[in-house]
Design a protein around this motif. Structure first.
Motif, short mmCIF file in Angstrom:
data_model
loop_
_atom_site.label_atom_id
_atom_site.label_comp_id
_atom_site.label_asym_id
_atom_site.label_seq_id
_atom_site.Cartn_x
_atom_site.Cartn_y
_atom_site.Cartn_z
N UNK A 201 0.84 -1.21 0.00
CA UNK A 201 0.00 0.00 0.00
C UNK A 201 0.87 1.25 0.00
N UNK A 202 1.92 1.24 0.83
CA UNK A 202 2.74 2.43 0.97
C UNK A 202 3.45 2.81 -0.33
N UNK A 203 3.87 1.81 -1.10
CA UNK A 203 4.56 2.15 -2.34
C UNK A 203 3.60 2.82 -3.33
N UNK A 204 2.31 2.49 -3.28
CA UNK A 204 1.32 3.20 -4.09
C UNK A 204 1.15 4.64 -3.60
N UNK A 205 1.09 4.83 -2.28
CA UNK A 205 1.02 6.18 -1.74
C UNK A 205 2.21 7.01 -2.19
N UNK A 206 3.40 6.41 -2.10
CA UNK A 206 4.62 7.12 -2.49
C UNK A 206 4.60 7.46 -3.98
N UNK A 207 4.08 6.53 -4.79
CA UNK A 207 4.01 6.76 -6.23
C UNK A 207 3.07 7.92 -6.55
N UNK A 208 1.93 7.98 -5.86
CA UNK A 208 1.00 9.08 -6.08
C UNK A 208 1.62 10.41 -5.66
N UNK A 209 2.32 10.43 -4.54
CA UNK A 209 2.99 11.65 -4.10
C UNK A 209 4.05 12.09 -5.11
N UNK A 210 4.79 11.12 -5.63
CA UNK A 210 5.81 11.42 -6.63
C UNK A 210 5.16 11.97 -7.91
N UNK A 211 3.92 11.54 -8.18
CA UNK A 211 3.21 12.01 -9.35
C UNK A 211 2.46 13.32 -9.14
N UNK A 212 2.63 13.92 -7.97
CA UNK A 212 2.08 15.25 -7.75
C UNK A 212 0.87 15.34 -6.85
N UNK A 213 0.41 14.22 -6.28
CA UNK A 213 -0.71 14.28 -5.34
C UNK A 213 -0.20 14.80 -3.99
N UNK A 214 -0.88 15.80 -3.45
CA UNK A 214 -0.52 16.34 -2.14
C UNK A 214 -1.35 15.63 -1.07
N UNK A 215 -0.70 15.17 -0.01
CA UNK A 215 -1.39 14.51 1.09
C UNK A 215 -1.37 15.41 2.32
N UNK A 216 -2.54 15.66 2.89
CA UNK A 216 -2.67 16.37 4.16
C UNK A 216 -3.18 15.34 5.17
N UNK A 217 -2.29 14.83 6.01
CA UNK A 217 -2.61 13.75 6.93
C UNK A 217 -2.92 14.28 8.33
#
Length: 477
Positions: A201-217
């Protein structure tokens, strides 16, 4: 003439990847199935009959191009198989691990109906994308052009993340707001590692962040925050899922030692991350050395019983008010649980709990199945005089989930909801009656499958892209 690479289901038997021995796997939270080797994956893919009408595809919520990527796998064209798989599914390696294939694609495989055993679709799907990660074929989103519009997504579960991926492919700016300290929702905190290891799961999160998705946790959305998000973005997607646990109201239900499934599973998953979990360390949400009784018959109940085994419970029993044939959870998961030492008490329902301050037992009433109701399902009936007490130090309620009161939580009394409390939205687009506000996944459907959340996220993203394109066209005139 070239040798036919498919339709080998007559010569080749169905084979699943090797499963770790129950005695070994119940000692840890690692996944229980080994990976297919390339030769075995190609062999099993070659069993596909390449139907003219592929029921596996039509019964997949994402309508994945299953026959196409099976054929590509059988002929060694794995990168093309990955591209084909990824075209319709944002997270194929996750679906390959946790989808109930026996109720969806595999359960409707034509060769299964003819007695030859289904193609092992899920394990091949998992193999294709795991290989793609290993080979470096999985790349972050790189849109052809960036756009100025933005979308805020409330909830970082599979639906919200699928929408984020599709929106970024179109160049739209995306911010995901999530209440937890890690994105993924139930993928991260609700599903145990033996079904879905968390680095997947985390590698997908990292991939999305690398692709420009901003996460506000660590972001709890209240009335003020919702208004802030709505004012900041051109559209808002509500993808919160359903986290309110169904409860029991019966004698003794307030005793300590009676816990909600989501609390138990979240504590276990947090512990696996190395987090400090006070309720686990104190023993409250830890099954070690305890007689555990889990109430429920769905996949969450299976997660709880199998987690309890791994935590070192002295015994684990599952109470379900219907029989095995009517159990809603995956048959494969039930078998895995039994192999690991879980005892199922079929046709058994709680009527109360014993104990002073702390639970010491579950009062169980035995059931039988009566006449079918309007849907054709048999309703359980109490067998008078067959009650007994099941000893328990820890009782886990796995009775399903309901929506939180979002109109109140978000300070939006005009947010339309159904009589069940789910948000009223168009299934095809996720659009609600509130301007620019969409809703997807379980908060619309009620508790459902990950694959349906992914479908909703992708469909909603398409609808938003269409709406923004239409607005841009009008502005350009």
């Amino acid at each position: 003439m070239a040798k036919q690479p498919m339709l080998k289901f007559v010569q080749i038997d169905r084979v699943m990847p090797e499963k770790r021995a129950a005695g070994d796997r119940k000692e840890d939270f690692d996944e229980i199935y080994a990976e297919f080797a390339a030769e075995k994956a190609a062999e099993q893919a070659s069993r596909c009959s390449q139907c003219g009408v592929p029921y596996c595809q039509s019964h997949c919520p994402l309508h994945n191009n299953i026959p196409d990527w099976l054929r590509l796998t059988a002929t060694g064209r794995l990168e093309e198989a990955y591209v084909t798989s990824q075209a319709t599914n944002t997270f194929p390696e996750i679906c390959g691990r946790i989808c109930p294939q026996d109720r969806l694609c595999e359960g409707n495989c034509v060769i299964e109906q003819s007695g030859h055993g289904t193609v092992t679709i899920g394990t091949i799907e998992k193999y294709i994308t795991d290989t793609a990660w290993d080979k470096g074929w999985v790349k972050p989103v790189a849109p052809a052009a960036e756009r100025g519009e933005s979308v805020g997504i409330i909830g970082g579960g599979p639906g919200g993340l699928a929408a984020a991926d599709m929106l970024r492919q179109a160049g739209i700016q995306v911010t995901v707001y999530d209440r937890y300290d890690r994105a993924g929702g139930l993928l991260m905190y609700g599903i145990p590692g033996f079904k879905l290891e968390k680095d997947i799961v985390q590698r997908r999160n990292d991939l999305l962040a690398e692709g420009g998705v901003e996460f506000v946790l660590n972001c709890n959305v209240d009335a003020a925050k919702f208004e802030e998000i709505r004012a900041k973005h051109d559209a808002v997607i509500i993808a919160t899922g359903v986290y309110k646990s169904r409860d029991l109201s019966m004698p003794g239900s307030g005793l300590t030692g009676i816990e909600k499934a989501i609390d138990f599973l979240t504590a276990s998953n947090r512990k696996s991350f190395g987090d400090a979990v006070e309720d686990f360390d104190s023993g409250r949400l830890n099954a070690e050395g305890k007689k555990v009784v889990v109430i429920g018959g769905g996949d969450t109940a299976m997660d709880c019983v199998r987690t309890s085994i791994r935590q070192g419970a002295t015994s684990v029993k599952c109470l379900y008010r219907r029989d095995r044939a009517n159990m809603p959870g995956s048959k494969r998961e039930t078998q895995n649980a039994e192999e690991e030492g879980v005892i199922f008490e079929w046709l058994s329902a709680p009527k109360g709990f014993t104990g002073d301050d702390k639970v010491s037992g579950v009062m169980v009433q035995k059931m039988r199945l009566g006449q079918p109701d309007a849907s054709g399902r048999q309703s359980p009936e109490v067998i008078e005089g067959a009650d007994y007490v099941e000893d328990a130090d820890l009782v886990i309620k796995a009775l399903g989930f309901e929506p939180e009161d979002l109109p109140t939580l978000f300070g939006q009394p005009d947010l339309p909801v159904t009589r069940w409390g789910t948000i009223k939205a168009a299934f095809e687009t996720g659009e609600t009656e509130m301007e620019g506000v969409y809703a997807i996944g379980d908060i619309v459907r009620g508790a459902s499958l990950v694959v349906w959340a992914i479908r909703d996220g992708r469909d909603c993203a398409d609808a938003i892209i269409g709406r923004l394109n239409a607005k841009a066209a009008v502005a350009a005139e």
